[in-house]
Scaffold this active site. Structure first.
Site, PDB file in Angstrom:
ATOM      1  N   GLY A  55       0.843  -1.191   0.000  1.00  0.00           N
ATOM      2  CA  GLY A  55       0.000   0.000   0.000  1.00  0.00           C
ATOM      3  C   GLY A  55       0.873   1.233   0.000  1.00  0.00           C
ATOM      4  N   CYS A  82       5.280  -6.047   1.589  1.00  0.00           N
ATOM      5  CA  CYS A  82       5.598  -4.616   1.594  1.00  0.00           C
ATOM      6  C   CYS A  82       4.891  -3.905   2.755  1.00  0.00           C
ATOM      7  CB  CYS A  82       5.268  -4.006   0.235  1.00  0.00           C
ATOM      8  SG  CYS A  82       6.041  -2.391   0.003  1.00  0.00           S
ATOM      9  N   TYR A  83       3.844  -3.116   2.494  1.00  0.00           N
ATOM     10  CA  TYR A  83       3.141  -2.468   3.618  1.00  0.00           C
ATOM     11  C   TYR A  83       2.666  -3.522   4.613  1.00  0.00           C
ATOM     12  CZ  TYR A  83      -0.149   0.332   6.310  1.00  0.00           C
ATOM     13  OH  TYR A  83      -0.803   0.961   7.329  1.00  0.00           O
ATOM     14  N   HIS A 168       7.866  -7.482  -3.879  1.00  0.00           N
ATOM     15  CA  HIS A 168       6.561  -7.869  -4.435  1.00  0.00           C
ATOM     16  C   HIS A 168       6.677  -9.170  -5.230  1.00  0.00           C
ATOM     17  CE1 HIS A 168       4.217  -4.275  -3.387  1.00  0.00           C
ATOM     18  NE2 HIS A 168       5.406  -3.677  -3.426  1.00  0.00           N
ATOM     19  N   GLU A 170       4.361 -10.844  -6.416  1.00  0.00           N
ATOM     20  CA  GLU A 170       3.256 -10.980  -7.374  1.00  0.00           C
ATOM     21  C   GLU A 170       3.550 -10.360  -8.733  1.00  0.00           C
ATOM     22  OE1 GLU A 170       3.474  -9.083  -4.770  1.00  0.00           O
ATOM     23  OE2 GLU A 170       2.381  -7.200  -4.917  1.00  0.00           O
ATOM     24  N   SER A 223     -20.987  -4.678 -27.232  1.00  0.00           N
ATOM     25  CA  SER A 223     -20.185  -3.937 -28.202  1.00  0.00           C
ATOM     26  C   SER A 223     -19.738  -4.856 -29.330  1.00  0.00           C
ATOM     27  CB  SER A 223     -18.956  -3.361 -27.505  1.00  0.00           C
ATOM     28  OG  SER A 223     -18.113  -4.435 -27.110  1.00  0.00           O
ATOM     29  N   GLY A 224     -19.924  -6.158 -29.132  1.00  0.00           N
ATOM     30  CA  GLY A 224     -19.382  -7.116 -30.100  1.00  0.00           C
ATOM     31  C   GLY A 224     -18.045  -7.642 -29.620  1.00  0.00           C
ATOM     32  N   GLY A 225     -17.472  -6.998 -28.615  1.00  0.00           N
ATOM     33  CA  GLY A 225     -16.176  -7.417 -28.094  1.00  0.00           C
ATOM     34  C   GLY A 225     -16.310  -8.480 -27.018  1.00  0.00           C
ATOM     35  N   VAL A 226     -15.157  -8.976 -26.588  1.00  0.00           N
ATOM     36  CA  VAL A 226     -15.156 -10.116 -25.685  1.00  0.00           C
ATOM     37  C   VAL A 226     -15.694  -9.762 -24.288  1.00  0.00           C
ATOM     38  CG1 VAL A 226     -12.672  -9.767 -25.313  1.00  0.00           C
ATOM     39  CG2 VAL A 226     -13.686 -11.890 -24.622  1.00  0.00           C
ATOM     40  N   ASP A 227     -15.368  -8.574 -23.774  1.00  0.00           N
ATOM     41  CA  ASP A 227     -15.710  -8.278 -22.373  1.00  0.00           C
ATOM     42  C   ASP A 227     -17.219  -8.193 -22.158  1.00  0.00           C
ATOM     43  OD1 ASP A 227     -13.007  -8.049 -22.384  1.00  0.00           O
ATOM     44  OD2 ASP A 227     -12.981  -5.862 -22.278  1.00  0.00           O
ATOM     45  N   SER A 228     -17.892  -7.418 -23.008  1.00  0.00           N
ATOM     46  CA  SER A 228     -19.336  -7.284 -22.801  1.00  0.00           C
ATOM     47  C   SER A 228     -20.040  -8.604 -23.103  1.00  0.00           C
ATOM     48  CB  SER A 228     -19.913  -6.140 -23.643  1.00  0.00           C
ATOM     49  OG  SER A 228     -19.693  -6.351 -25.011  1.00  0.00           O
ATOM     50  N   LYS A 372      -7.773  -9.652 -18.943  1.00  0.00           N
ATOM     51  CA  LYS A 372      -8.326 -10.070 -20.243  1.00  0.00           C
ATOM     52  C   LYS A 372      -8.201 -11.574 -20.506  1.00  0.00           C
ATOM     53  CE  LYS A 372      -9.697  -8.046 -24.231  1.00  0.00           C
ATOM     54  NZ  LYS A 372     -10.599  -6.872 -24.242  1.00  0.00           N
TER      55      LYS A 372
END
Ligand code: XMP
Length: 516
Positions: A55, A82-83, A168, A170, A223-228, A372
């Site tokens: 953080g 870290c924090y 870190h 990660e 939208s035609g895209g993958v996310d929506s 993604k």
């Protein structure tokens, strides 16, 4: 079998979701909670281990993010990062101070002695540091396990089951970070590693049902895209026909995209899709407009109006609509979660053009913790077509930002043809999924050519292909000559109206990916 989880308490680090992602990659369920989460909520997740994130604050700041320090005494393994290390040090009676030298970037650390956290790792490790404070005095019972040339890099108290690292693990710059996290999650916490994308799907469906209730209705802008598409498919699995997905043809989609997307989502996935062909409306508004920002604004505003009208029409048909699904991904969330409390502050997102507050819809964002590639995996698990899952990003304002100058129906048609050739040839060469974006741009530049014995005077088309991680920076792709040749030959031969093809060899920065 009993469910297991790792609870990550978020102190506001930009990397917190990366920790969750790494743990998902180990096939262990993890949940990110604000650091202020009450102990009962934490216990409710039946954690086998707790991770305290990094953080931006200092533990001595008057508004340092608080957390219930009883998490350190639950008897569960704890890993501070870290924090998180500073928090443990401070709460258990050690001392933290501003380091004489900030450590930011790569650092070499040396591991001393035997530690379960560093099991199987070499004694010298290349790690990623990002801190100003450091632990000066360790709490009683803790041992230094690693140091950099500058500061303490790891400490532990095996009998209290507390481990902490200053770096870190990660981020991928920490070379063996994943192995360290595996040591913690699998070896120390004993997580089984049997969590799969199907668990995410099941859990999301459960949550959506709970949120929306028995009667609630939801709309979504595709939208035609993958996310929506993935977000809508998840919600559809939860509440079926009570989700209505609105897909607007703004007149600047790719060739046949309006039909193809409907086919894929309605016919193959059974989504409840309302398709609105607003081509004329958009193109009329765009007539005579040359300025790129004006074009974007017109398309954004028009989209909002069309969507709003559609939502009203639906309300009249089916009654109240309360919820809006958005395919927001974690990288889209510009502001991180608030570390002061469980509320989240999220800025508006570009993916549906920023729907107005006046619509008074509550948001459902089922993908907001994912990246993604994880979204693609979830979509695949639900049986969605690869054609949707592998689609390259396509901007909201569509071909309008790839037609320089005025957008006219003729120019849209020309670019649709050229774009289709580019996509097909890139696919044929097996490059489509390896390239971030590859497309054609129509330039309002006329030049002289010759075809057969005929003189031509026609448009120029530019080809753009870029590699990118996230769209923020990009490198132009040196497409193989034979692919460029096939694209150029086909465009000039098949698209009447374009007689010259050029190749864009500009990276971002200084260029942008789209030309407008
Ligand atoms: P630029 O051109 O800014 O694009 O380098 C970066 C990435 O964002 C996409 N892009 C958009 N996406 N609405 C979107 O949904 C937009 O208005 C928009 N403008 C650019 C672009 O395709 C690239 O992936």
């Amino acid at each position: 079998m009993e469910e297991q989880s790792i609870v990550i308490l978020d102190f506001g680090s930009q990397y917190t979701q990366l920790i969750a992602r790494r743990i998902r990659e180990l096939k262990v369920f993890s949940v990110v909670l604000p650091c202020t989460a009450p102990l009962d909520e934490i216990k409710g997740y039946r954690p086998v281990g707790i991770i305290l994130s990094g953080g931006p604050s200092s533990v001595y700041d008057h508004d340092a993010p608080p957390a219930d320090d009883r998490v350190l005494a639950l008897g569960l393994p704890v890993l501070g990062i870290c924090y998180g290390l500073h928090f443990i040090t401070h709460k258990l009676g050690g001392k933290v101070r501003p380091g004489p030298k900030r450590e930011y970037g790569h650092a070499e650390i040396n591991v001393k002695g035997q530690s379960r956290l560093f099991e199987g790792l070499p004694p010298s490790l290349n790690v990623w540091m990002s801190h100003g404070d450091e632990a000066l005095e360790l709490p009683t019972g803790f041992t230094v396990m690693a140091r950099s040339s500058n500061a303490l890099a790891a400490m532990e108290n095996e009998s209290q089951k507390i481990w902490a690292v200053q770096f870190h693990p990660e981020v991928h710059h920490t070379k063996r970070g994943v192995d360290l996290l595996r040591n913690f999650v699998v070896n120390i916490c004993g997580a089984r590693g049997d969590w799969t994308p199907q668990h995410f799907i099941d859990e999301t469906i459960r949550q959506v049902r709970q949120t929306v209730g028995e009667q609630g209705r939801v709309i979504c802008a595709l939208s035609g895209g993958v996310d929506s598409a993935v977000a809508a498919t998840l919600v559809d699995k939860a509440i079926g026909r009570r989700l209505i997905s609105v897909f607007v043809n703004n007149g600047v989609l790719r060739k046949n995209e309006f039909q193809k997307v409907q086919q894929n989502l309605r016919d193959r996935l059974g989504l409840n899709v309302v398709a609105v062909d607003a081509t004329d409306r958009f193109l009329n508004k765009l007539a005579g407009v040359i300025d790129p920002e004006k074009k974007r604004k017109i398309i954004g505003n028009e989209f909002i109006e069309v969507f709003d009208q559609e939502a009203h029409r639906l309300k009249q048909q089916i009654g109240k609509v309360d919820w809006l699904v958005q395919g927001t991904l974690y990288p889209d969330i510009i502001e991180s979660r608030s570390v002061r409390g469980p509320s989240q502050t999220i800025k508006s997102h570009h993916n549906v053009g920023g729907l107005p507050d006046k619509m008074k819809l509550k948001l459902i964002e089922p993908l907001k913790d994912l990246f993604k590639d994880e979204v693609r995996r979830i979509g695949r698990e639900m049986g969605m077509p690869e054609e949707i899952l592998q689609r390259q990003p396509f901007p909201g304002p569509g071909l309008a930002v790839r037609i320089l100058g005025e957008v006219t129906p003729e120019r849209v048609a020309l670019l649709q043809e050229a774009d289709e050739i580019v996509v097909n040839e890139i696919r044929r060469a097996g490059l489509y999924t390896q390239i971030w974006q590859s497309f054609a741009v129509l330039l309002p530049v006329m030049s002289v050519g010759v075809m057969g014995d005929q003189r031509t005077y026609a448009y120029t088309c530019a080809i753009r292909a870029v590699h990118s991680e996230d769209g923020m920076t990009a490198d132009w792709v040196p497409l193989p000559y034979d692919v460029l040749k096939a694209i150029s030959t086909r465009i000039v031969n098949e698209v009447r109206g374009i007689n010259r093809v050029v190749y864009d060899i500009t990276s971002k920065p200084p260029g942008t990916i789209e030309w407008e």
